[in-house]
Motif scaffolding. Structure first.
Motif, PDB file in Angstrom:
ATOM      1  N   ALA A 153      63.207  63.930  74.258  1.00  8.66           N
ATOM      2  CA  ALA A 153      64.277  63.171  73.850  1.00  8.66           C
ATOM      3  C   ALA A 153      65.286  63.319  75.146  1.00  8.66           C
ATOM      4  CB  ALA A 153      65.381  63.602  72.685  1.00  8.66           C
ATOM      5  N   GLN A 154      65.804  64.385  75.713  1.00 11.40           N
ATOM      6  CA  GLN A 154      66.512  64.569  76.861  1.00 11.40           C
ATOM      7  C   GLN A 154      65.860  63.879  78.104  1.00 11.40           C
ATOM      8  OE1 GLN A 154      67.764  69.226  75.881  1.00 11.40           O
ATOM      9  NE2 GLN A 154      66.872  68.912  77.822  1.00 11.40           N
ATOM     10  N   ASP A 155      64.730  63.982  78.302  1.00 10.15           N
ATOM     11  CA  ASP A 155      64.047  63.442  79.373  1.00 10.15           C
ATOM     12  C   ASP A 155      64.003  61.958  79.385  1.00 10.15           C
ATOM     13  OD1 ASP A 155      63.299  65.577  80.472  1.00 10.15           O
ATOM     14  OD2 ASP A 155      61.108  65.684  79.485  1.00 10.15           O
ATOM     15  N   ALA A 156      64.135  61.473  78.061  1.00  9.61           N
ATOM     16  CA  ALA A 156      64.039  59.842  77.951  1.00  9.61           C
ATOM     17  C   ALA A 156      65.666  59.557  77.642  1.00  9.61           C
ATOM     18  CB  ALA A 156      63.610  59.511  76.436  1.00  9.61           C
ATOM     19  N   GLY A 157      66.517  60.541  77.923  1.00  8.11           N
ATOM     20  CA  GLY A 157      68.051  60.185  77.861  1.00  8.11           C
ATOM     21  C   GLY A 157      68.579  59.405  76.382  1.00  8.11           C
ATOM     22  N   ARG A 158      67.985  60.184  75.529  1.00  4.14           N
ATOM     23  CA  ARG A 158      68.378  59.586  74.173  1.00  4.14           C
ATOM     24  C   ARG A 158      68.561  60.567  73.168  1.00  4.14           C
ATOM     25  NH1 ARG A 158      64.715  59.958  70.335  1.00  4.14           N
ATOM     26  NH2 ARG A 158      62.229  60.548  70.804  1.00  4.14           N
ATOM     27  N   ALA A 159      69.174  60.134  72.190  1.00  7.09           N
ATOM     28  CA  ALA A 159      69.354  61.239  71.106  1.00  7.09           C
ATOM     29  C   ALA A 159      68.212  60.885  69.970  1.00  7.09           C
ATOM     30  CB  ALA A 159      70.857  60.874  70.232  1.00  7.09           C
ATOM     31  N   LEU A 160      68.163  62.037  69.070  1.00  7.34           N
ATOM     32  CA  LEU A 160      66.917  61.883  68.218  1.00  7.34           C
ATOM     33  C   LEU A 160      67.225  60.671  67.225  1.00  7.34           C
ATOM     34  CD1 LEU A 160      66.537  65.319  67.229  1.00  7.34           C
ATOM     35  CD2 LEU A 160      65.518  64.265  68.898  1.00  7.34           C
ATOM     36  N   THR A 161      66.518  60.116  66.667  1.00  6.52           N
ATOM     37  CA  THR A 161      66.839  59.103  65.565  1.00  6.52           C
ATOM     38  C   THR A 161      67.141  59.754  64.319  1.00  6.52           C
ATOM     39  OG1 THR A 161      64.376  59.022  64.895  1.00  6.52           O
ATOM     40  CG2 THR A 161      64.741  57.459  66.820  1.00  6.52           C
ATOM     41  N   SER A 162      67.512  58.686  63.458  1.00  7.97           N
ATOM     42  CA  SER A 162      67.887  59.299  62.030  1.00  7.97           C
ATOM     43  C   SER A 162      66.776  60.000  61.495  1.00  7.97           C
ATOM     44  CB  SER A 162      68.621  58.288  61.234  1.00  7.97           C
ATOM     45  OG  SER A 162      67.718  57.124  61.008  1.00  7.97           O
ATOM     46  N   GLN A 163      65.553  59.133  61.585  1.00 11.32           N
ATOM     47  CA  GLN A 163      64.169  59.750  60.850  1.00 11.32           C
ATOM     48  C   GLN A 163      63.658  61.107  61.558  1.00 11.32           C
ATOM     49  OE1 GLN A 163      61.789  58.260  58.038  1.00 11.32           O
ATOM     50  NE2 GLN A 163      61.874  60.697  58.490  1.00 11.32           N
ATOM     51  N   GLU A 164      63.869  61.155  62.683  1.00 11.30           N
ATOM     52  CA  GLU A 164      63.412  62.432  63.608  1.00 11.30           C
ATOM     53  C   GLU A 164      64.574  63.619  63.173  1.00 11.30           C
ATOM     54  OE1 GLU A 164      61.524  61.031  67.914  1.00 11.30           O
ATOM     55  OE2 GLU A 164      64.023  61.187  67.640  1.00 11.30           O
ATOM     56  N   ARG A 165      65.688  63.247  62.806  1.00 13.24           N
ATOM     57  CA  ARG A 165      66.625  64.191  62.270  1.00 13.24           C
ATOM     58  C   ARG A 165      66.173  64.643  60.915  1.00 13.24           C
ATOM     59  NH1 ARG A 165      71.507  65.513  65.041  1.00 13.24           N
ATOM     60  NH2 ARG A 165      71.707  64.702  67.007  1.00 13.24           N
ATOM     61  N   ALA A 166      65.977  63.552  59.968  1.00  9.89           N
ATOM     62  CA  ALA A 166      65.464  64.056  58.947  1.00  9.89           C
ATOM     63  C   ALA A 166      64.272  65.043  58.797  1.00  9.89           C
ATOM     64  CB  ALA A 166      65.231  62.878  57.919  1.00  9.89           C
ATOM     65  N   TYR A 167      63.286  64.660  59.619  1.00 10.32           N
ATOM     66  CA  TYR A 167      62.162  65.476  59.614  1.00 10.32           C
ATOM     67  C   TYR A 167      62.618  66.902  60.155  1.00 10.32           C
ATOM     68  CZ  TYR A 167      58.693  61.477  59.271  1.00 10.32           C
ATOM     69  OH  TYR A 167      58.210  60.441  58.624  1.00 10.32           O
ATOM     70  N   ALA A 168      63.281  66.981  61.076  1.00  6.93           N
ATOM     71  CA  ALA A 168      63.808  68.340  61.881  1.00  6.93           C
ATOM     72  C   ALA A 168      64.393  69.157  60.759  1.00  6.93           C
ATOM     73  CB  ALA A 168      64.635  67.909  63.026  1.00  6.93           C
ATOM     74  N   THR A 169      65.263  68.424  60.029  1.00  9.75           N
ATOM     75  CA  THR A 169      65.956  69.396  58.896  1.00  9.75           C
ATOM     76  C   THR A 169      64.976  69.749  57.934  1.00  9.75           C
ATOM     77  OG1 THR A 169      67.989  68.082  59.280  1.00  9.75           O
ATOM     78  CG2 THR A 169      67.887  69.120  57.291  1.00  9.75           C
ATOM     79  N   ALA A 170      64.070  69.119  57.469  1.00 13.95           N
ATOM     80  CA  ALA A 170      63.104  69.532  56.311  1.00 13.95           C
ATOM     81  C   ALA A 170      62.089  70.436  56.902  1.00 13.95           C
ATOM     82  CB  ALA A 170      62.522  68.121  56.008  1.00 13.95           C
ATOM     83  N   MET A 171      61.808  70.199  58.271  1.00  9.41           N
ATOM     84  CA  MET A 171      60.750  71.151  58.893  1.00  9.41           C
ATOM     85  C   MET A 171      61.482  72.657  59.024  1.00  9.41           C
ATOM     86  SD  MET A 171      58.871  70.776  62.450  1.00  9.41           S
ATOM     87  CE  MET A 171      60.527  70.965  63.264  1.00  9.41           C
ATOM     88  N   ILE A 172      62.552  72.367  59.344  1.00  8.85           N
ATOM     89  CA  ILE A 172      63.084  73.954  59.877  1.00  8.85           C
ATOM     90  C   ILE A 172      63.955  74.574  58.407  1.00  8.85           C
ATOM     91  CG2 ILE A 172      65.114  75.289  61.179  1.00  8.85           C
ATOM     92  CD1 ILE A 172      62.538  74.374  62.896  1.00  8.85           C
ATOM     93  N   GLU A 173      64.655  73.835  57.747  1.00  5.43           N
ATOM     94  CA  GLU A 173      65.488  74.508  56.724  1.00  5.43           C
ATOM     95  C   GLU A 173      64.570  74.765  55.464  1.00  5.43           C
ATOM     96  OE1 GLU A 173      69.033  72.122  55.706  1.00  5.43           O
ATOM     97  OE2 GLU A 173      69.892  72.335  57.562  1.00  5.43           O
ATOM     98  N   ASN A 174      63.704  73.882  55.357  1.00  2.88           N
ATOM     99  CA  ASN A 174      62.915  74.059  54.042  1.00  2.88           C
ATOM    100  C   ASN A 174      61.407  74.271  54.521  1.00  2.88           C
ATOM    101  OD1 ASN A 174      64.820  71.405  53.263  1.00  2.88           O
ATOM    102  ND2 ASN A 174      64.763  73.408  51.977  1.00  2.88           N
ATOM    103  N   SER A 175      61.038  74.303  55.697  1.00  2.00           N
ATOM    104  CA  SER A 175      59.677  74.531  56.109  1.00  2.00           C
ATOM    105  C   SER A 175      58.716  73.754  55.714  1.00  2.00           C
ATOM    106  CB  SER A 175      59.185  75.983  56.055  1.00  2.00           C
ATOM    107  OG  SER A 175      58.151  76.683  56.769  1.00  2.00           O
ATOM    108  N   ASP A 176      59.138  72.189  55.694  1.00  6.89           N
ATOM    109  CA  ASP A 176      58.457  71.235  55.174  1.00  6.89           C
ATOM    110  C   ASP A 176      57.036  70.946  56.045  1.00  6.89           C
ATOM    111  OD1 ASP A 176      58.012  68.867  53.252  1.00  6.89           O
ATOM    112  OD2 ASP A 176      58.022  67.827  54.997  1.00  6.89           O
ATOM    113  N   ASN A 177      55.964  70.992  55.568  1.00  4.37           N
ATOM    114  CA  ASN A 177      54.711  70.696  56.586  1.00  4.37           C
ATOM    115  C   ASN A 177      54.350  69.358  56.863  1.00  4.37           C
ATOM    116  OD1 ASN A 177      54.098  73.631  56.458  1.00  4.37           O
ATOM    117  ND2 ASN A 177      52.855  73.440  54.946  1.00  4.37           N
TER     118      ASN A 177
END
Length: 293
Positions: free
Chosen positions: A113-137
């Motif tokens: 995302a940094q290389d593309a000069g953009r922020a994470l999308t809302s969907q990517e943030r949702a995935y990231a939250t579930a992946m780290i906080e809840n270890s969602d596979n």
């Protein structure tokens, strides 16, 4: 004694005195200068020698904790504010990551995302939250695909400075191979303000998620901390079908005596998840104690 005799004695005494001061005998032969006559300072201790001493101390501290049988364990620990202040035990041996690779996946996503000069999308943030906080596979698989799978993770790890980590093949991200030393490098990339390919905003985002992992997943390196609430961590646990034994890993930042430490503990061959968790917690506590004294 006549005048000539006195002169000869004076000359002999003068020669003896000069010879002694020069480290020579009156006859001119070199003599060793006594050690007591030379001023010397103790040689400074190098960072490498200090590191070896800490590694030895860690090995001794772990000896009574190491399991019998099939289980293996590896650990790397360092003070967050001093890269040379650390200790390692079997830090270069390869282990399956299980779910600790999710921190690496998120770091790879943020680099893209940094290389593309953009922020994470809302969907990517949702995935990231579930992946780290809840270890969602499922969320991890979605982001694994987003970063380009194994090739994307390996490319990101070159940027992050990981040299002993190889992404799992065939979409098996949990079978990524890593080392305790590499995981410490990744933790530095996330938690340190220097030498990271991640921006300050990206680092703060990862740290925030790791600080909010689910209550039932706040075991592992947190055992070494003064307070579990102040920890930022990610754990991994994986039963191996072929053997029935468990991979149990834990990585993160803990605070002891007001000072932050980075800890990575990897293990495999554990008879049960509970046995593996107990081993990882004992090892993490012993490792941090080597640095805190």
């Amino acid at each position: 004694m006549d005048r000539n005799g006195l002169a000869a004695c004076a000359a002999l005494l003068a020669g003896t005195l000069v010879g002694t001061l020069m480290g020579c005998s009156p006859g001119g032969a070199e003599q060793p200068v006594p050690v007591a006559a030379t001023a010397s300072a103790s040689a400074p201790v190098s960072e490498e020698e200090v590191s070896v001493d800490r590694d030895d101390a860690l090995a001794k501290a772990l000896k009574p904790l190491l399991p019998d049988g099939d289980a293996r364990v590896s650990v790397a620990v360092a003070a967050l504010d001093a890269t040379a202040d650390g200790a390692v035990y079997d830090g270069a041996s390869a282990f399956d990551t299980a779910s600790i690779v999710k921190v690496d996946i998120l770091a790879a996503l943020l680099l893209r995302a940094q290389d593309a000069g953009r922020a994470l999308t809302s969907q990517e943030r949702a995935y990231a939250t579930a992946m780290i906080e809840n270890s969602d596979n499922a969320s991890a698989t979605a982001l694994w695909d987003s970063i380009g799978g194994a090739d994307g993770l390996d490319a990101a790890n070159l940027t992050l400075g990981l040299t002993g980590t190889r992404a799992g093949a065939g979409g098996e991200w949990g079978l990524t191979q890593t080392t305790a030393e590499d995981q410490l490098t990744l933790l530095r990339a996330v938690f340190s303000t220097e030498g990271s390919g991640l921006s300050g905003a990206s680092r703060a985002y990862v740290v925030g998620l790791m600080g909010r992992t689910a209550a039932d997943q706040r075991w592992g390196v947190s055992a070494a901390a003064d307070s579990v609430s102040g920890c930022a961590l990610k754990n991994g646990w994986l039963p191996r079908t072929a053997t029935g034994l468990w991979d149990i890993n834990s990585v993160g930042r803990v605070t002891v005596g007001g000072k932050p430490y980075l800890v990575s503990v990897l293990s495999d061959g554990n008879a049960t998840k509970e046995v593996g968790v107990a081993l990882v917690e004992r090892v993490a506590t012993a490792a941090v104690s080597v640095l805190t004294g």
